[in-house]
Design a protein around this motif. Sequence first.
Motif, PDB file in Angstrom:
ATOM      1  N   PRO A  79      -3.846  41.133  36.635  1.00 23.36           N
ATOM      2  CA  PRO A  79      -2.433  40.774  36.686  1.00 23.36           C
ATOM      3  C   PRO A  79      -1.987  40.419  38.098  1.00 23.36           C
ATOM      4  O   PRO A  79      -2.600  40.833  39.090  1.00 23.36           O
ATOM      5  N   ASP A  80      -0.918  39.647  38.181  1.00 27.00           N
ATOM      6  CA  ASP A  80      -0.367  39.244  39.462  1.00 27.00           C
ATOM      7  C   ASP A  80       1.147  39.437  39.449  1.00 27.00           C
ATOM      8  O   ASP A  80       1.715  39.911  38.460  1.00 27.00           O
ATOM      9  N   GLU A  81       1.806  39.070  40.536  1.00 22.05           N
ATOM     10  CA  GLU A  81       3.248  39.261  40.646  1.00 22.05           C
ATOM     11  C   GLU A  81       3.997  38.458  39.590  1.00 22.05           C
ATOM     12  O   GLU A  81       5.029  38.921  39.069  1.00 22.05           O
ATOM     13  N   ARG A  82       3.493  37.301  39.243  1.00 23.97           N
ATOM     14  CA  ARG A  82       4.152  36.490  38.222  1.00 23.97           C
ATOM     15  C   ARG A  82       4.155  37.221  36.878  1.00 23.97           C
ATOM     16  O   ARG A  82       5.162  37.219  36.164  1.00 23.97           O
ATOM     17  N   LYS A 148       0.215  47.292  44.513  1.00 25.74           N
ATOM     18  CA  LYS A 148       1.262  46.295  44.745  1.00 25.74           C
ATOM     19  C   LYS A 148       2.666  46.860  44.602  1.00 25.74           C
ATOM     20  O   LYS A 148       3.611  46.337  45.203  1.00 25.74           O
ATOM     21  N   LYS A 149       2.821  47.914  43.803  1.00 22.30           N
ATOM     22  CA  LYS A 149       4.154  48.464  43.547  1.00 22.30           C
ATOM     23  C   LYS A 149       4.323  49.892  44.049  1.00 22.30           C
ATOM     24  O   LYS A 149       5.397  50.473  43.898  1.00 22.30           O
ATOM     25  N   GLY A 150       3.280  50.458  44.638  1.00 21.70           N
ATOM     26  CA  GLY A 150       3.376  51.776  45.233  1.00 21.70           C
ATOM     27  C   GLY A 150       3.632  52.901  44.250  1.00 21.70           C
ATOM     28  O   GLY A 150       4.249  53.912  44.599  1.00 21.70           O
ATOM     29  N   LEU A 151       3.155  52.748  43.027  1.00 21.03           N
ATOM     30  CA  LEU A 151       3.413  53.735  41.984  1.00 21.03           C
ATOM     31  C   LEU A 151       2.241  54.700  41.832  1.00 21.03           C
ATOM     32  O   LEU A 151       1.081  54.348  42.088  1.00 21.03           O
ATOM     33  N   ASP A 152       2.539  55.902  41.403  1.00 20.51           N
ATOM     34  CA  ASP A 152       1.530  56.930  41.146  1.00 20.51           C
ATOM     35  C   ASP A 152       1.045  56.765  39.710  1.00 20.51           C
ATOM     36  O   ASP A 152       1.678  57.253  38.768  1.00 20.51           O
TER      37      ASP A 152
END
Length: 315
Positions: A79-82, A148-152
């Motif tokens: 997956p990517d930002e889009r 990319k989103k800094g999630l745990d």
Amino acid sequence: TRERMKPTVATTEEKQVCDLCGSGRYQVFATRGRGGSKLTTVICEDCGLVYTNPRPTERENSKFYHTSYWGAYKNQSAPDERFFQRRLPKIRPMLAQLRPFLKPGVRVLEIGCSVGALLWSMKEVVGSTGQFTGIEPHEGHAQFAREKKGLDVHNGLLEEVSHKLKPASFDLVVMNHVLEHTISPTATLLTVKKLLKPHGHYVVEVPNVEAPGSRLSHFFHVAHHYCFSPRTLHRLAQKTGFAVKRVDSLDGDLPGTRLNAVFEKPTAAEAHVTTRFIRDDASERAAALRRYERWYWLTAASFRKKITHWQRQRG
């Protein structure tokens, strides 16, 4: 092709019992699924649950979701930002349902978080005071959410990583169109209950078998092992010891296609065994599905669905 997204199903001819009520009695409703795949969908004669029989084994199911599901279903193994941005409109309805629970300091677990669009959005609402944890079996999606989103985000299925999570530590557990993918919804809810604090809430959304929102040959597919109605979802919560706060039918691309429910974990003193369960009638469910199929074609619902979907994406 759609056939490539198919997890290997159990080859045994032994009858599988209903996960909801334990009955081995069922009527066969369909023998084909999405894309013409070989898929047997049955309706339990004793509680009315609609489910796939045979289902994959736990090992087969785990391999499918770790390696194949996102690539085969959405062509998004990497997956990517889009792709992340495309997910944001899809999670807005669920985010709206969750807002009353998103208070400062809340501890949230999302099971099946994909690239983290809903988890990230909840974190944006609460800010730095909350704690947000995700579980996602596909490594590519879990890695994107982390890096990319800094999630745990833990990589795995719930049953593979729940031992890493502290019991009775979450205020809110969320499953957004994930419960229908599990091998045992009963086992899933029991695990969720262990992870919740007393009076913690479990918010779950699943497709509504009373309003499939598509032709049945598309609605039944190999990634969904269960199709819930308001009654069967309510009974699942009763069976596993949750207090049912609500079970609502909400609009999706067509009216009533989403079931959104809130269940609460009672304290030990409040818990009680429910002996009277509500049920669906198998023959009535089969007849209702056939009526819906006719309605879907006679009202040009497929065209209306495309328009509504486009409008929701733009909104």
